[in-house]
Design a protein around this motif. Sequence first.
Motif, mmCIF file in Angstrom:
data_model
loop_
_atom_site.group_PDB
_atom_site.id
_atom_site.type_symbol
_atom_site.label_atom_id
_atom_site.label_comp_id
_atom_site.label_asym_id
_atom_site.label_seq_id
_atom_site.Cartn_x
_atom_site.Cartn_y
_atom_site.Cartn_z
ATOM 1 N N PRO A 1 1.748 -9.436 -4.198
ATOM 2 C CA PRO A 1 0.362 -9.423 -3.701
ATOM 3 C C PRO A 1 -0.522 -10.383 -4.489
ATOM 4 O O PRO A 1 -0.418 -10.490 -5.719
ATOM 5 C CB PRO A 1 -0.079 -7.966 -3.914
ATOM 6 C CG PRO A 1 1.200 -7.181 -3.970
ATOM 7 C CD PRO A 1 2.209 -8.091 -4.607
ATOM 8 N N ASP A 2 -1.391 -11.099 -3.769
ATOM 9 C CA ASP A 2 -2.272 -12.065 -4.430
ATOM 10 C C ASP A 2 -3.137 -11.404 -5.492
ATOM 11 O O ASP A 2 -3.367 -11.971 -6.562
ATOM 12 C CB ASP A 2 -3.162 -12.758 -3.395
ATOM 13 C CG ASP A 2 -2.369 -13.669 -2.463
ATOM 14 O OD1 ASP A 2 -1.250 -14.056 -2.835
ATOM 15 O OD2 ASP A 2 -2.877 -13.982 -1.375
ATOM 16 N N ARG A 3 -3.630 -10.200 -5.194
ATOM 17 C CA ARG A 3 -4.497 -9.505 -6.143
ATOM 18 C C ARG A 3 -3.751 -9.194 -7.436
ATOM 19 O O ARG A 3 -4.315 -9.309 -8.537
ATOM 20 C CB ARG A 3 -5.023 -8.206 -5.510
ATOM 21 C CG ARG A 3 -5.849 -7.328 -6.439
ATOM 22 C CD ARG A 3 -7.035 -8.063 -7.017
ATOM 23 N NE ARG A 3 -7.795 -7.227 -7.921
ATOM 24 C CZ ARG A 3 -8.558 -7.678 -8.892
ATOM 25 N NH1 ARG A 3 -8.661 -8.997 -9.089
ATOM 26 N NH2 ARG A 3 -9.235 -6.848 -9.667
ATOM 27 N N PHE A 9 6.666 -15.384 -4.287
ATOM 28 C CA PHE A 9 5.588 -15.559 -3.311
ATOM 29 C C PHE A 9 5.296 -14.280 -2.539
ATOM 30 O O PHE A 9 4.265 -14.177 -1.863
ATOM 31 C CB PHE A 9 5.957 -16.668 -2.323
ATOM 32 C CG PHE A 9 7.293 -16.480 -1.656
ATOM 33 C CD1 PHE A 9 7.418 -15.691 -0.525
ATOM 34 C CD2 PHE A 9 8.430 -17.089 -2.168
ATOM 35 C CE1 PHE A 9 8.651 -15.509 0.082
ATOM 36 C CE2 PHE A 9 9.667 -16.895 -1.564
ATOM 37 C CZ PHE A 9 9.782 -16.110 -0.441
ATOM 38 N N VAL A 29 -1.203 -10.920 -8.717
ATOM 39 C CA VAL A 29 -1.017 -12.178 -9.437
ATOM 40 C C VAL A 29 -2.308 -12.587 -10.147
ATOM 41 O O VAL A 29 -2.290 -13.069 -11.283
ATOM 42 C CB VAL A 29 -0.546 -13.278 -8.485
ATOM 43 C CG1 VAL A 29 -0.449 -14.622 -9.208
ATOM 44 C CG2 VAL A 29 0.812 -12.917 -7.879
ATOM 45 N N GLU A 30 -3.458 -12.349 -9.481
ATOM 46 C CA GLU A 30 -4.747 -12.670 -10.101
ATOM 47 C C GLU A 30 -4.974 -11.829 -11.354
ATOM 48 O O GLU A 30 -5.422 -12.337 -12.386
ATOM 49 C CB GLU A 30 -5.882 -12.434 -9.103
ATOM 50 C CG GLU A 30 -5.905 -13.423 -7.940
ATOM 51 C CD GLU A 30 -6.968 -13.068 -6.923
ATOM 52 O OE1 GLU A 30 -7.733 -12.095 -7.164
ATOM 53 O OE2 GLU A 30 -7.055 -13.740 -5.881
#
Length: 256
Positions: free
Chosen positions: A26-28, A23, A30-31
Motif C-alpha cells: 500500500p502506498d500509505r 509494488f 510505503v510513505e
Amino acid sequence: MSDPYETTEAHLERLLGRALNSFDLPDRLVERLGTALAHSSSLYTTHRSPATGVWRETHRHTYLLADGGSVSLWELSYLLEGERGVRHEVFASKAETCLAVSRLFGEASAGAAPDPVLLPGDEEPENDMAVLSELFADPAPARRHRDYAVEQSADHARRVLRRAENGDRPGEPVAALLRSAYAHRITQAFGGRQSLSDGRDAGFSLYEHAFVLVDGTEVSLWEVEHTATPDGRHMCEVYESEAAAREAMELRARVR
C-alpha cells in the motif's frame, strides 16, 4: 539479520529493491516507512527439503517510525525445485505471507515440511496452514493504540531507575535493555489517597513508563509514588510489572 552498520534507509531500500512484488505494498505504508528511524530484522521460520532442494525462510523486519509507532514487513525468501536463484517477496502482514506460501508450495508441502525454527520466546512451532486458518477465525481484540514520544528515552529510563528507593527495583539486565529505548510514553494508572493503619492519610500514584526498543518490542516500568513513609516524605519505587507495583501499594497502606 540486522546489520549494525547499515542505516535504516539503506536497509529498507535493499529490502524493497530485491522483492519481486514490492509494488503491491500500500502506498500509505510505503510513505510511513519513509519516516523510519530504526529497524531490526529477525528470522521467523525456516523450512528445508534435502530431497528436492526446496527451501524457504520468513523474516520479520520491524521499523520504528518518527510518529512513535512501529510497523513490520514480512519477507518470504525461497528457492523452488530446479532453480538456482533465490527469490524474495515482501508482505504487510503474516497472513498475506501464509497465503503466498500456500500459493507457492501448496497444502501438501506446507503440511509435510519439517518443523520451523522459531524466534526465541515462541512457545511452539507454527504450521503455515494453521496460521492461514486464522484468516477465517474471529478476530482477536485489537491492542490499544499508544502514542510514543521520540526523544531522550534511554536517559528517561535511567532517571526512573535511579530515583527508585525499593530494594527489589529492576536490576542491571533491565537497565541494559532500556539503553536501546528510542521512544517512551508515561501513563497514570492510579492516583488517590488511602488511610493507613495508623490513621494517617497518604497519597499514592501509579505510573506506567512504556518504552519502545530498537527491535520494536515494548518494555514497561511501573513507578509507585507515595507518602506512606514514617515522616510523610515523598518516596518513589519502581517495579517490572503492574501486579508487583499494586501489591507494593497495598503493603505500604497496611504495614506502618
